[in-house]
Design an enzyme around this catalytic site. Structure first.
Site, PDB file in Angstrom:
ATOM      1  N   GLU A 193       0.843  -1.075   0.023  1.00  0.00           N
ATOM      2  CA  GLU A 193      -0.186   0.010   0.091  1.00  0.00           C
ATOM      3  C   GLU A 193       0.743   1.187  -0.046  1.00  0.00           C
ATOM      4  O   GLU A 193       0.501   2.191  -0.757  1.00  0.00           O
ATOM      5  CB  GLU A 193      -0.951   0.031   1.220  1.00  0.00           C
ATOM      6  CG  GLU A 193      -1.835   1.116   1.242  1.00  0.00           C
ATOM      7  CD  GLU A 193      -1.340   2.293   1.920  1.00  0.00           C
ATOM      8  OE1 GLU A 193      -1.624   3.364   1.719  1.00  0.00           O
ATOM      9  OE2 GLU A 193      -0.433   2.106   2.903  1.00  0.00           O
ATOM     10  N   ASP A 202      -6.940   1.197   0.725  1.00  0.00           N
ATOM     11  CA  ASP A 202      -5.465   0.551   0.847  1.00  0.00           C
ATOM     12  C   ASP A 202      -5.303  -0.499   0.109  1.00  0.00           C
ATOM     13  O   ASP A 202      -4.186  -0.955  -0.581  1.00  0.00           O
ATOM     14  CB  ASP A 202      -5.398   0.372   2.458  1.00  0.00           C
ATOM     15  CG  ASP A 202      -5.071   1.383   3.163  1.00  0.00           C
ATOM     16  OD1 ASP A 202      -5.064   2.482   2.732  1.00  0.00           O
ATOM     17  OD2 ASP A 202      -5.157   1.299   4.531  1.00  0.00           O
ATOM     18  N   GLU A 243      -4.549   0.283  -3.576  1.00  0.00           N
ATOM     19  CA  GLU A 243      -3.221   0.833  -3.635  1.00  0.00           C
ATOM     20  C   GLU A 243      -2.339  -0.223  -3.642  1.00  0.00           C
ATOM     21  O   GLU A 243      -1.265  -0.544  -4.432  1.00  0.00           O
ATOM     22  CB  GLU A 243      -2.830   1.941  -2.986  1.00  0.00           C
ATOM     23  CG  GLU A 243      -3.681   3.207  -3.033  1.00  0.00           C
ATOM     24  CD  GLU A 243      -3.344   4.156  -2.094  1.00  0.00           C
ATOM     25  OE1 GLU A 243      -3.573   5.480  -2.271  1.00  0.00           O
ATOM     26  OE2 GLU A 243      -3.136   3.972  -0.990  1.00  0.00           O
ATOM     27  N   ASP A 274       0.577   3.749  -2.975  1.00  0.00           N
ATOM     28  CA  ASP A 274       0.074   4.928  -2.913  1.00  0.00           C
ATOM     29  C   ASP A 274       1.065   6.217  -3.890  1.00  0.00           C
ATOM     30  O   ASP A 274       0.375   6.920  -4.509  1.00  0.00           O
ATOM     31  CB  ASP A 274       0.616   5.487  -1.501  1.00  0.00           C
ATOM     32  CG  ASP A 274      -0.096   7.023  -1.121  1.00  0.00           C
ATOM     33  OD1 ASP A 274      -1.146   7.596  -1.506  1.00  0.00           O
ATOM     34  OD2 ASP A 274       0.705   7.607  -0.487  1.00  0.00           O
TER      35      ASP A 274
END
Length: 215
Positions: free
Chosen positions: A32, A105, A108, A36
């Site tokens: 994650e 999350d 990502e 991101d």
């Protein structure tokens, strides 16, 4: 999507920390963290490439409308990630797979897994497919792409109530913190918001305050 269903990285991308703690496996937190950055880069790349008329400021606001918890959670739901997530017993009992933060999350983390296994091109194509409509919608309404903080400040000052103040606290691990912002006016808390950065949390708090005002 381009990932082998048996891929260990895919399994990790769909593993919440609650499940990892109960079963002694790796969670999706590291993926994650990488995802991101990849999503942010891809969306910025798409904006610059596909919408050359947008300047830096407007482009940044368009990106903020697309790369946020709510938008990524919607994309995760459309992909059907919720039922595929591995979560701990407590989270499952509370129907935690429906939480926007958990879904965002996972989205990502999935992008990161794809990036690591297939490269940037594959990750870019996946994000473009998943978020392309959201980008187009945000980019087609440049007049509506206004910073919620600016809108809240304008409303507060025009009504003679002064300038909103923000207080931000960090939560979670140092390598992947989440921020919680409180926006106050006249010494009274108007709303709270969460985000992956201080600015994102403040924007979320301002947006919630505006929605409450208009309710």
């Amino acid at each position: 999507m381009g990932l082998d269903p048996s891929s260990p990285r895919l399994a990790t991308a769909l593993t919440h920390s609650s499940y990892a703690a109960e079963n002694g496996v790796e969670s999706n937190e590291r993926l994650e963290f990488l995802g991101d950055a990849v999503v942010d880069l891809v969306v910025a790349d798409l904006i610059v490439t596909d919408y050359p008329s947008l300047n830096e400021g407007t482009g940044s606001l368009v990106r903020s409308r697309v790369v946020n918890e709510g938008s990524l959670a919607r994309a995760a739901r459309e992909l059907g990630l919720g039922p595929a997530l591995r979560v701990g017993r407590g989270v499952a009992k509370e129907r935690g797979v429906e939480r926007p933060s958990l879904l965002a999350d996972a989205f990502e983390a999935l992008v990161a897994a794809l990036y690591l296994e297939r490269g940037f091109g594959a990750a870019r194509a996946f994000v473009a497919e998943a978020l392309g409509e959201a980008i187009a919608e945000a980019a087609s309404e440049p007049a509506g792409v206004v910073d919620p903080k600016a809108l809240l400040r304008q409303w507060a000052e025009s009504s003679g109530r002064g300038t909103p103040r923000y207080e931000v606290d960090a939560e979670g691990p140092a390598h992947d913190p989440r921020f919680v912002a409180r926006v106050e006016l006249d010494g009274r808390e108007l709303a709270r918001g969460e985000g992956r950065s201080k600015k994102a949390a403040e924007v979320a708090a301002a947006r919630t305050a505006l929605e409450a005002r208009d309710a």
